[in-house]
Scaffold this motif. Structure first.
Motif, PDB file in Angstrom:
ATOM      1  N   GLU A 127       0.846  -1.196   0.000  1.00 51.51           N
ATOM      2  CA  GLU A 127       0.000   0.000   0.000  1.00 51.51           C
ATOM      3  C   GLU A 127       0.877   1.241   0.000  1.00 51.51           C
ATOM      4  O   GLU A 127       2.052   1.198   0.376  1.00 51.51           O
ATOM      5  N   ILE A 134       1.184   5.631  -1.707  1.00 51.25           N
ATOM      6  CA  ILE A 134       0.659   6.819  -2.382  1.00 51.25           C
ATOM      7  C   ILE A 134       1.413   7.050  -3.688  1.00 51.25           C
ATOM      8  O   ILE A 134       2.525   6.553  -3.867  1.00 51.25           O
ATOM      9  N   ARG A 189       0.722   3.738   5.559  1.00 54.43           N
ATOM     10  CA  ARG A 189      -0.277   4.763   5.276  1.00 54.43           C
ATOM     11  C   ARG A 189      -0.708   5.509   6.540  1.00 54.43           C
ATOM     12  O   ARG A 189      -1.148   6.668   6.466  1.00 54.43           O
ATOM     13  N   LEU A 197       1.975   8.123   6.330  1.00 54.64           N
ATOM     14  CA  LEU A 197       2.005   8.867   5.080  1.00 54.64           C
ATOM     15  C   LEU A 197       0.778   9.761   4.911  1.00 54.64           C
ATOM     16  O   LEU A 197       0.892  10.906   4.450  1.00 54.64           O
ATOM     17  N   ASP A 198      -0.399   9.257   5.269  1.00 51.21           N
ATOM     18  CA  ASP A 198      -1.627  10.033   5.071  1.00 51.21           C
ATOM     19  C   ASP A 198      -1.645  11.322   5.892  1.00 51.21           C
ATOM     20  O   ASP A 198      -1.948  12.392   5.346  1.00 51.21           O
ATOM     21  N   PRO A 199      -1.333  11.282   7.202  1.00 49.80           N
ATOM     22  CA  PRO A 199      -1.287  12.542   7.960  1.00 49.80           C
ATOM     23  C   PRO A 199      -0.226  13.497   7.433  1.00 49.80           C
ATOM     24  O   PRO A 199      -0.428  14.714   7.437  1.00 49.80           O
ATOM     25  N   THR A 216       0.821  13.854   4.258  1.00 49.44           N
ATOM     26  CA  THR A 216       0.370  14.502   3.027  1.00 49.44           C
ATOM     27  C   THR A 216      -0.750  15.505   3.295  1.00 49.44           C
ATOM     28  O   THR A 216      -0.954  16.433   2.498  1.00 49.44           O
ATOM     29  N   ALA A 217      -1.492  15.334   4.396  1.00 50.64           N
ATOM     30  CA  ALA A 217      -2.580  16.251   4.736  1.00 50.64           C
ATOM     31  C   ALA A 217      -2.086  17.484   5.481  1.00 50.64           C
ATOM     32  O   ALA A 217      -2.826  18.457   5.643  1.00 50.64           O
ATOM     33  N   GLU A 268      -2.527  10.571  -5.166  1.00 50.20           N
ATOM     34  CA  GLU A 268      -3.419   9.412  -5.193  1.00 50.20           C
ATOM     35  C   GLU A 268      -3.040   8.471  -4.057  1.00 50.20           C
ATOM     36  O   GLU A 268      -1.855   8.253  -3.801  1.00 50.20           O
ATOM     37  N   LYS A 269      -4.055   7.904  -3.400  1.00 55.84           N
ATOM     38  CA  LYS A 269      -3.818   6.919  -2.345  1.00 55.84           C
ATOM     39  C   LYS A 269      -4.182   5.542  -2.887  1.00 55.84           C
ATOM     40  O   LYS A 269      -5.256   5.358  -3.451  1.00 55.84           O
TER      41      LYS A 269
END
Length: 240
Positions: A103, A105, A189, A192-194, A196-197, A216-217
């Motif tokens: 998984e 980005i 993720r 990574l998600d926090p 990128t936000a 893109e995720k």
């Protein structure tokens, strides 16, 4: 005696490859991504490095224990061989030799559009263009926030990769890559998600300069192996 020699030799190969992974994670990677960072990044990097060093010390101890076990249990040749093969394949994936999956980005980056009033070579022109130091800082931040492996336009980024600007291209692993630059990042993720936000990171900084970035995720994606195996020519073993 022949099986003993083969098992110990294969064990040495895998241990050596494992140690090269450690070098890539601790020494090479950090040299590659040495760019200007603020104080908060430096503290976080220092703490991450300390934790990584402790983990690698324990991993090194486990490698040595495995090698001792191979020497002592030469009769269990088939199981030793299978274990060594799994270890070798794992290390090959980490070093960019083999295909990997997971998984992560995808970041697609393009230079910003030039304005009619823009003067060639001006600061305005410089700001909207992606430079090698921009890419290096982005890679640095991604590695600090959960990335395990990164590919740029089909080229895996490893401890031996170089990143240079070459006109409208970026050179990586000796290959000139044209824009857009597509970064495929496999990693955690949850980290990574926090990242990128966050509004205060390199991605946001580049967007404010007019550089186009699309995120893109992906729950699953595949990265090809693009690195040729490294065979040291000038490194000698230390005979104690």
């Amino acid at each position: 005696m022949k099986r003993h020699r083969v098992s110990v030799f294969l064990g040495s190969v895998v241990i050596g490859l494992g140690l090269s992974v450690m070098v890539s994670l601790v020494a090479g990677k950090m040299n590659l991504y040495k760019v200007e960072m603020d104080q908060g990044d430096k503290v976080e990097l220092r703490n991450n490095l300390r934790s990584e060093i402790e983990r690698l010390k324990e991993e090194n101890f486990n490698y040595e224990r495995k090698l001792d076990g191979y020497r002592e249990n030469v009769e269990d040749y088939e199981n030793i061989y299978e274990e060594l093969k799994l270890e070798y394949n794992r290390n090959s994936r980490l070093l960019g030799y083999e295909i990997v999956q997971g998984e992560g980005i995808i970041l697609t980056m393009r230079d910003g559009e030039a304005k009619e009033s823009e003067i060639p070579g001006s600061m305005e022109s410089w700001l909207r263009i992606i430079h090698n130091e921009d890419m290096l800082k982005l890679l640095n931040e991604l590695n600090l926030h959960g990335a395990e492996t990164i590919e740029i336009n089909g080229e895996r980024v490893t401890e031996t990769s170089e990143i240079f600007c070459s006109g409208a291209f970026i050179s990586i692993n000796g290959e000139k890559l044209p824009a857009p630059f597509v970064l495929k990042v496999i990693g955690d993720r949850a980290l990574l998600d926090p990242y990128t936000a966050n509004e205060y990171n390199q991605i946001s900084n580049l967007k404010h300069r007019g550089i186009e970035i699309n995120l893109e995720k992906r729950p699953i994606m595949t990265l090809d192996g693009s690195i040729e195996e490294i065979y040291p020519l000038y490194l000698d073993e230390l005979n104690e």
